[in-house]
Motif scaffolding. Structure first.
Motif, short mmCIF file in Angstrom:
data_model
loop_
_atom_site.label_atom_id
_atom_site.label_comp_id
_atom_site.label_asym_id
_atom_site.label_seq_id
_atom_site.Cartn_x
_atom_site.Cartn_y
_atom_site.Cartn_z
N SER A 127 34.78 39.54 40.10
CA SER A 127 33.60 38.82 39.62
C SER A 127 33.55 37.40 40.17
CB SER A 127 33.60 38.78 38.09
OG SER A 127 33.56 40.07 37.55
N LEU A 128 32.34 36.89 40.32
CA LEU A 128 32.10 35.53 40.78
C LEU A 128 31.77 34.63 39.60
CD1 LEU A 128 29.91 36.38 43.91
CD2 LEU A 128 32.35 35.85 43.85
N PRO A 129 31.88 33.30 39.75
CA PRO A 129 31.54 32.39 38.65
C PRO A 129 30.14 32.67 38.10
CG PRO A 129 32.60 31.18 40.42
CD PRO A 129 32.38 32.57 40.94
N GLY A 130 30.07 32.70 36.77
CA GLY A 130 28.80 32.98 36.11
C GLY A 130 28.58 34.43 35.76
N LEU A 136 37.71 36.92 32.38
CA LEU A 136 38.49 37.91 31.64
C LEU A 136 39.85 38.19 32.26
CD1 LEU A 136 35.74 40.52 30.61
CD2 LEU A 136 36.57 38.50 29.36
N SER A 137 40.08 37.79 33.51
CA SER A 137 41.39 38.02 34.15
C SER A 137 41.58 36.99 35.24
CB SER A 137 41.48 39.45 34.71
OG SER A 137 40.47 39.69 35.66
N PRO A 138 42.85 36.67 35.59
CA PRO A 138 43.12 35.58 36.53
C PRO A 138 42.85 35.93 37.99
CG PRO A 138 45.17 36.55 35.78
CD PRO A 138 44.08 37.17 34.96
N TYR A 160 45.33 44.11 36.24
CA TYR A 160 45.35 43.64 34.85
C TYR A 160 44.63 44.57 33.87
CZ TYR A 160 46.96 39.34 36.98
OH TYR A 160 47.70 38.41 37.69
N GLY A 161 44.17 45.73 34.29
CA GLY A 161 43.49 46.63 33.36
C GLY A 161 44.39 47.07 32.22
N TYR A 204 36.90 50.14 34.67
CA TYR A 204 36.06 49.49 35.65
C TYR A 204 36.07 47.97 35.57
CZ TYR A 204 34.00 53.85 37.31
OH TYR A 204 33.81 55.08 37.88
N ASP A 205 36.32 47.39 34.39
CA ASP A 205 36.33 45.94 34.32
C ASP A 205 37.62 45.36 34.89
OD1 ASP A 205 38.27 45.51 31.92
OD2 ASP A 205 36.79 46.93 31.16
N GLY A 206 38.70 46.16 34.93
CA GLY A 206 39.94 45.71 35.52
C GLY A 206 40.59 44.54 34.80
N THR A 207 40.34 44.45 33.48
CA THR A 207 40.88 43.32 32.72
C THR A 207 41.59 43.82 31.46
OG1 THR A 207 38.99 42.97 31.22
CG2 THR A 207 38.83 42.03 33.44
N ALA A 208 42.18 42.89 30.69
CA ALA A 208 42.87 43.24 29.45
C ALA A 208 41.91 43.44 28.29
CB ALA A 208 43.90 42.16 29.12
N VAL A 209 40.61 43.41 28.57
CA VAL A 209 39.58 43.60 27.54
C VAL A 209 38.94 44.96 27.74
CG1 VAL A 209 37.42 42.71 26.59
CG2 VAL A 209 39.15 41.12 27.46
N ASN A 210 38.72 45.71 26.65
CA ASN A 210 38.05 47.01 26.74
C ASN A 210 36.55 46.79 26.90
OD1 ASN A 210 40.35 48.59 26.45
ND2 ASN A 210 40.26 48.51 24.22
N PHE A 211 36.15 46.42 28.13
CA PHE A 211 34.75 46.09 28.35
C PHE A 211 33.97 47.26 28.93
CE2 PHE A 211 31.00 43.91 29.67
CZ PHE A 211 30.90 42.81 28.82
N PHE A 212 34.53 47.97 29.93
CA PHE A 212 33.80 49.06 30.56
C PHE A 212 34.79 50.11 31.03
CE2 PHE A 212 30.66 50.26 34.22
CZ PHE A 212 30.38 51.45 33.56
N LEU A 213 34.85 51.24 30.31
CA LEU A 213 35.75 52.34 30.61
C LEU A 213 34.94 53.60 30.90
CD1 LEU A 213 38.20 51.81 27.61
CD2 LEU A 213 38.28 50.71 29.85
N ALA A 214 35.49 54.49 31.72
CA ALA A 214 34.77 55.72 32.05
C ALA A 214 35.76 56.87 32.21
CB ALA A 214 33.95 55.55 33.31
#
Length: 462
Positions: A127-130, A136-138, A160-161, A204-214
């Motif tokens: 992701s890009l700024p904004g 959500l991840s470094p 980091y998923g 799909y979000d690739g972060t430690a937050v359950n934002f988008f899973l499939a």
């Protein structure tokens, strides 16, 4: 064997862009016991073993068994779960049974299976700024994380998923090829059946937050039957044939996460496809040096598709059919036993279809059939008692209603990835190849290629 351009006058199933023909090692009736064994070790826990055995059965029957086991631990490190990702384990095998009771008839039955399981593809947050995922991840470089965290994230093997990614594939198939020599030529029957299923879970979000899973679950079955007759009449060598295909698939895409306020929603689709074709090619030796080629293929396909998009309570059924005639003309001229020039023109066809991942009723399709006009010319030269081969070719392909993938949001704001018709595209290119046989099993290959691919018209938002 690699064949460029539309192929449909010699084979049961047509292709629009070319064919990579792979012929497995055949069991030879009456062959003595023998085989090969190969083992491989590598980094990241790679272990691989291959075996092939020729087993004596009878003077008219040959049996060959082969198998593969492969595994590795993976090369990505998940810093959220503490686990490795990219691991994979494969077990596959093939049995080939050949039967040759006389000089007129032979049959080969091939049975194969493949089981694969592992973590599948890892995801990193780009992701890009904004954008929604940026903080959500470094691995995005977001300043909300410490310099040490961002430095560690600069290693592309760190992910980091927080949801385990999974990929499982199971497939098996049967293929029966029979040849019978008649007064008119060789009659060949090729019968095939295959089943395939896969399960893929993605973060799909690739972060430690359950934002988008499939979670995708898919099954596929296919049956095909090809009959062809090949022979010679005077100065004409010919192949004529017929082909039938019946296939179906079912797919369920279940998505969840904060993007859906924590809910689990599913998109369910299925399709049945039937097609048949008549094809043929005739090569006329006009002179001792000149051969002229003419061929053609008539194809017909019909598809019935059912789709229940995300957030829709009911499914909708669609049906369409497509047909096409694709001709081919060509010539080759042998200046000598070591120098040959050729040129060909052919048309290709790929039927239209439906989008198994459509997120609305309207985007399900159908999208239209794709066609191509293909031109190719080239030279083949053998030198130094055929120890050196030089090949050169130029080609041009013009596509109409080119099928291409497009991504975006529906009017209700749901993301979808679909196939649509882009318009008109053109591919021009040239290739040169040199092969030098040094002897003692050594060979040197050199290849050079130029490609110019472009859209002349593009109606899609890529």
């Amino acid at each position: 064997e690699i064949l460029r351009g539309p192929q449909g006058t010699l084979y049961g199933r047509n292709t629009i862009g070319g064919v990579v023909s792979v012929k497995t090692k055949r069991a030879a009736p009456g062959q003595a016991f023998g085989g090969q064994v190969q083992g491989t070790l590598g980094d990241n826990g790679r272990q691989e073993a291959r075996v092939g055995l020729d087993l004596p059965v009878h003077e008219t029957v040959g049996l060959r068994l082969s198998g593969l086991y492969k595994s590795y631990k993976g090369y990505n490190h998940n810093l959220t779960t503490g686990r490795r990702e990219g691991d994979n384990e494969v077990l596959s095998g093939r049995a080939t049974l050949s039967f040759e009771p006389n000089d007129q008839f032979d049959a080969t039955l091939v049975a194969d299976f493949d089981h694969e399981k592992g973590s599948g593809a890892s995801f990193r947050n780009a992701s890009l700024p904004g954008q929604v995922y940026y903080n959500l991840s470094p691995d995005t470089g977001s300043p909300v994380f410490s310099a040490a965290q961002r430095a560690k994230a600069s290693d592309v093997r760190n992910v980091y998923g927080n949801t385990p990614v999974v990929a499982k594939i199971n497939t098996w198939g049967l293929a029966l090829t029979m040849n019978y020599d008649t007064a008119l030529g060789t009659l060949t029957s090729v019968t095939g059946y295959r089943e395939f299923e896969d399960t893929v879970q993605s973060d799909y979000d690739g972060t430690a937050v359950n934002f988008f899973l499939a979670l995708r679950e898919q099954t596929h079955q296919q049956f095909s039957q090809e009959l062809r007759l090949g022979g010679e009449v005077g100065k004409v060598t010919y192949v004529v044939g017929a082909y039938y295909l019946n296939q179906s698939y079912d797919i369920t895409n279940t998505q969840s996460g904060l993007i859906y306020s924590g809910a689990r929603v599913a998109q369910v689709a299925s399709q049945e496809n039937a097609g048949w074709a008549l094809f043929g090619q005739f090569d006329w030796a006009a002179t001792e040096k000149l051969t002229l080629t003419a061929g053609g293929r008539y194809s017909f396909e019909e598809k019935e598709f059912r789709n229940r998009p995300l957030f829709f309570a009911a499914s909708r059924t669609y049906s369409s059919d497509w047909d096409n005639f694709s001709p081919k003309l060509g010539a080759n001229y042998k200046f000598s036993d070591d120098l040959m020039a050729y040129a060909s023109w052919s048309k290709g066809f790929r039927s239209g279809g439906y989008n198994g991942r459509a997120a609305s009723y309207t985007s399900a399709g159908p999208y239209g059939a794709e066609t191509v006009d293909s031109l190719e010319a080239g030279l083949k030269v053998d030198l130094l008692e055929r120890r050196v081969r030089l090949n050169g070719a130029v080609f041009s392909a013009t596509y109409k209603n080119m099928q291409t993938g497009a991504q975006g949001l529906t009017s209700s704001g749901v993301y979808e990835s679909i196939v649509t018709n882009a318009g008109k595209a053109k591919i021009d290119g040239a290739e040169a190849e040199a092969i030098l046989a040094l002897g003692g099993g050594w060979r040197v290959n050199a290849n050079l290629a130029y490609l110019d691919a472009r859209f002349d018209k593009n109606f899609t938002d890529l």
